[in-house]
Motif scaffolding. Structure first.
Motif, PDB file in Angstrom:
ATOM      1  N   UNK A  10      66.892 113.760  18.585  1.00  0.00           N
ATOM      2  CA  UNK A  10      66.855 112.431  19.199  1.00  0.00           C
ATOM      3  C   UNK A  10      67.999 112.345  20.206  1.00  0.00           C
ATOM      4  N   UNK A  31      59.986 114.460  24.875  1.00  0.00           N
ATOM      5  CA  UNK A  31      59.054 113.476  24.325  1.00  0.00           C
ATOM      6  C   UNK A  31      59.517 112.101  24.787  1.00  0.00           C
ATOM      7  N   UNK A  32      58.671 111.410  25.540  1.00  0.00           N
ATOM      8  CA  UNK A  32      59.016 110.044  25.953  1.00  0.00           C
ATOM      9  C   UNK A  32      58.109 109.114  25.157  1.00  0.00           C
ATOM     10  N   UNK A  33      57.085 108.523  25.795  1.00  0.00           N
ATOM     11  CA  UNK A  33      56.173 107.666  25.046  1.00  0.00           C
ATOM     12  C   UNK A  33      55.217 108.476  24.168  1.00  0.00           C
ATOM     13  N   UNK A  53      63.529 113.879  22.016  1.00  0.00           N
ATOM     14  CA  UNK A  53      62.975 112.525  22.111  1.00  0.00           C
ATOM     15  C   UNK A  53      63.895 111.636  22.940  1.00  0.00           C
ATOM     16  N   UNK A  55      62.768 108.570  23.835  1.00  0.00           N
ATOM     17  CA  UNK A  55      62.142 107.243  23.787  1.00  0.00           C
ATOM     18  C   UNK A  55      63.063 106.177  23.210  1.00  0.00           C
ATOM     19  N   UNK A  56      64.142 106.594  22.550  1.00  0.00           N
ATOM     20  CA  UNK A  56      65.037 105.587  21.970  1.00  0.00           C
ATOM     21  C   UNK A  56      66.396 105.528  22.646  1.00  0.00           C
TER      22      UNK A  56
ATOM     23  N   UNK B  64      49.648 108.109  17.703  1.00  0.00           N
ATOM     24  CA  UNK B  64      50.319 108.691  18.866  1.00  0.00           C
ATOM     25  C   UNK B  64      51.808 108.382  18.817  1.00  0.00           C
ATOM     26  N   UNK B  69      60.073 108.569  15.453  1.00  0.00           N
ATOM     27  CA  UNK B  69      60.313 107.686  16.600  1.00  0.00           C
ATOM     28  C   UNK B  69      60.433 106.229  16.169  1.00  0.00           C
ATOM     29  N   UNK B  73      63.166 100.852  13.186  1.00  0.00           N
ATOM     30  CA  UNK B  73      62.280  99.825  13.726  1.00  0.00           C
ATOM     31  C   UNK B  73      61.596  99.035  12.604  1.00  0.00           C
TER      32      UNK B  73
END
Lengths: 291, 164, 157
Positions: A10, A31-33, A53, A55-56, B64, B69, B73
């Motif tokens: 991450x 890795x994005x979305x 990643x 994305x965060x 997905x 990730x 959250x």
């Protein structure tokens, strides 16, 4: 339908992502979305050894108002860009394109940069990059440079981005004030990739002559393409439906379509011409209303 | 063999700490690790919409999304809608208007429409159809689903709250 | 896989020829080229490191120039291999005098194997064209430095 295993990191910043990428460049993917990458991994069409990643990443000021356009950080979700007041004010054509990307659930996670780097020739944001003369800010551990969108797309899902580089931000240039624009797509279902898509921008001078024009097509070649031959015929002219029909014949110079399970190459070529006329007619109408 | 990694997240208001393989999809994490099987998995490539959940209030495809990730959250699944067995107004509207037949797609549709109605409490039928385009239903033909969403919006408005 | 293309130069064929056979220039202009050293058989050993996604990796190979007809025609024979696969190729190059310089016509016949063979012809063609474009652009820049510097110097001298 489960992804092959991978090592997961991450990233806490773009600099951190570049460090990680430099350490794992040969096996790693950003890795994005993940809205295309994870689907490809579920099918095991993609089997990266390492995922980094981004994305965060804590990302304040994702969208900035600049003199010649709007800069959007690559990790900004498509939904945030779509609803941003600055984007809506200065780049309404980009909002139109964003609304055509898949469905709102996908846009809540899919990113602006991810769609560009994925470089699907039928997708909207690579095409909008050509339409809006976009510039990409690219970073690696040791280097940072800017590349014009027109030099970026090589072929299907392949870009000039090197394996140790990350796309950081995109500057979409604002076209002339009072321009008109339009985007048209033919797809099998709302939200599907376009079988053929076309977008146009037209700006007129006080005498009604065309002073700025962009015509872009997507889904008709191995990359999105700008139809410069069409543009050349329109610059300096008073536009009319007849002139548009004449000019649109020239799209065949950039169309290099393939047949697939959905439609034939000939169909794509014909529709490209028809959609180009529609985009130009609608763009002209908007330009005439605006000025 | 790739090492497992720690994950901390909240699902339907309950905090969880688990160790998982990085490749674990959020959809599989919810179903297999938390035993919340209301979230359905259909196509596993983002097309069908059955697996739609809310992540920090936004509807996303859990197939997905890697579970990792979702670190930190807040996730909401279909199990969060009813209160002690009493259907939410949105669920009730689907019940009353026959907005489901086999029910496979329904969890994803309800989670999508919950977020949609919060954004747009008085939607036109065309807007509802557009918003439903990301969820496939092979039974109903969608007509009764649109009726259900209209009814849910009306019920929410008449009860003086936009909450579906 | 067959590929062909043309490139324009604002210089005479013998100047273009010189640049195309200058090892230092080639190392700087071939995309990803790390080194180029003469071997015992009159050719060169080349090391290339590529970053574009589908073909990324390190390659090592040999090139040799044959069928020389200075400054009009030559054939470049090459073979190379790396983790992503191998390639054998023959590039036929013609340099023609045209009004404002030289027109180079090239055609390439390549055999690709290993992992990169799975990429598919259309993608390979796209990547090859992109690399050719990069090479000729860099070559034109090098020639500008080489010959225009020379001209300035001789004008001064």
């Amino acid at each position: 339908m489960k992804p092959a295993n991978f090592e997961y990191f991450r990233a806490t910043s773009i600099d951190h992502a570049c460090e990680l990428l430099s350490a794992h460049a040969d096996d790693a993917k950003i890795l994005a979305g993940g809205q295309s990458l994870i689907a490809a991994m579920n099918y095991r069409l993609a089997r990266p050894q390492v995922l980094i990643d981004i994305s965060n990443i804590d990302n304040p000021s994702q969208i900035t108002d600049e003199t010649d356009g709007v800069r959007i950080k690559a990790t900004t979700t498509q939904a945030i860009a779509e609803h941003d007041p600055v984007v809506r004010e200065r780049l309404p054509m980009l909002v139109d394109a964003l609304e055509h990307i898949a469905h709102f659930q996908i846009r809540n996670k899919g990113t602006v940069g991810g769609s560009i780097v994925n470089a699907d020739p039928a997708s909207e944001l690579p095409a909008m990059s050509l339409l809006l003369d976009a510039e990409y800010e690219i970073q690696s551990k040791s280097n940072r440079h800017v590349m014009a969108a027109e030099d970026f797309f090589i072929t299907y899902m392949t870009t000039a981005l090197q394996s140790d580089e990350v796309l950081v931000s995109i500057l979409f240039k604002e076209p002339p004030k009072n321009c008109g624009w339009a985007l048209h797509e033919v797809a099998r279902r709302a939200g599907d990739y376009a079988l053929v898509g076309s977008a146009a921008i037209i700006a007129l001078d006080d005498g009604g002559k065309c002073v700025h024009v962009r015509v872009v097509l997507f889904g008709v070649a191995s990359t999105p393409v700008r139809a410069k031959a069409v543009e050349e015929l329109l610059v300096g002219q008073v536009c009319s439906d007849e002139l548009f029909e004449e000019a649109a014949k020239r799209v065949s110079e950039v169309v290099d379509a393939e047949s697939d399970v959905h439609v034939t190459d000939e169909y794509r070529g014909n529709v490209a011409e028809v959609l180009t006329v529609r985009s130009l007619v609608d763009a002209l109408n908007r330009a005439q209303t605006a000025s | 063999m790739v090492d497992k990694q720690k994950i901390h997240l909240t699902v339907n208001g309950t905090a969880y700490d688990r160790e998982i393989e990085p490749r674990t999809l959020l959809s599989d994490f919810i179903r297999h690790h938390l035993d919340l099987t209301g979230t359905h998995v259909g196509c596993e490539h983002g097309i069908c919409g059955s697996c739609t959940i809310l992540m920090d209030g936004l509807p996303v495809r859990s197939c997905l999304t890697f579970a990792l990730q979702a670190e930190g959250k807040a996730i909401e699944t279909i199990e969060s809608l009813d209160k002690n067995g009493e259907l939410s107004p949105l669920q009730n509207a689907f019940w009353e208007n026959q907005g489901l037949q086999c029910g496979f797609c329904t969890p994803g549709i309800l989670m999508s429409m919950k977020a949609f109605l919060e954004d747009n409490p008085k939607p036109a039928r065309d807007e509802i159809r557009e918003a439903l385009s990301g969820n496939l239903c092979r039974c109903t033909g969608y007509h009764d689903i649109v009726d259900s969403v209209v009814a849910a919006a009306e019920a929410a408005l008449s009860s003086g709250t936009a909450k579906a | 896989m067959k590929l062909e293309g043309t490139a324009d130069f604002r210089y005479e064929p013998q100047d273009v020829w010189t640049a195309l056979h200058d090892v230092d220039i080639l190392v700087r202009t071939i995309p990803g080229c790390k080194s180029m050293e003469p071997d015992d058989e009159g050719g060169y050993v080349v090391a290339v490191s590529l970053g574009v996604a589908a073909i990324k990796g390190d390659y090592e190979g040999k090139v040799r120039v044959t069928d020389v007809d200075f400054p009009h025609h030559y054939v470049l024979d090459g073979e190379g291999a790396g983790t992503p696969g191998y390639i054998n190729m023959k590039v036929d190059c013609y340099l023609d005098t045209v009004v404002d310089g030289t027109l180079m016509r090239w055609s390439c016949d390549a055999e690709v194997g290993g992992l990169i063979a799975g990429i598919g012809g259309r993608v390979m063609t796209g990547i090859s064209k992109y690399m050719a474009k990069q090479f000729f652009k860099a070559l034109n820049d090098e020639m500008k430095n080489l010959f225009e510097e020379k001209k300035t110097k001789s004008a001064e001298g």
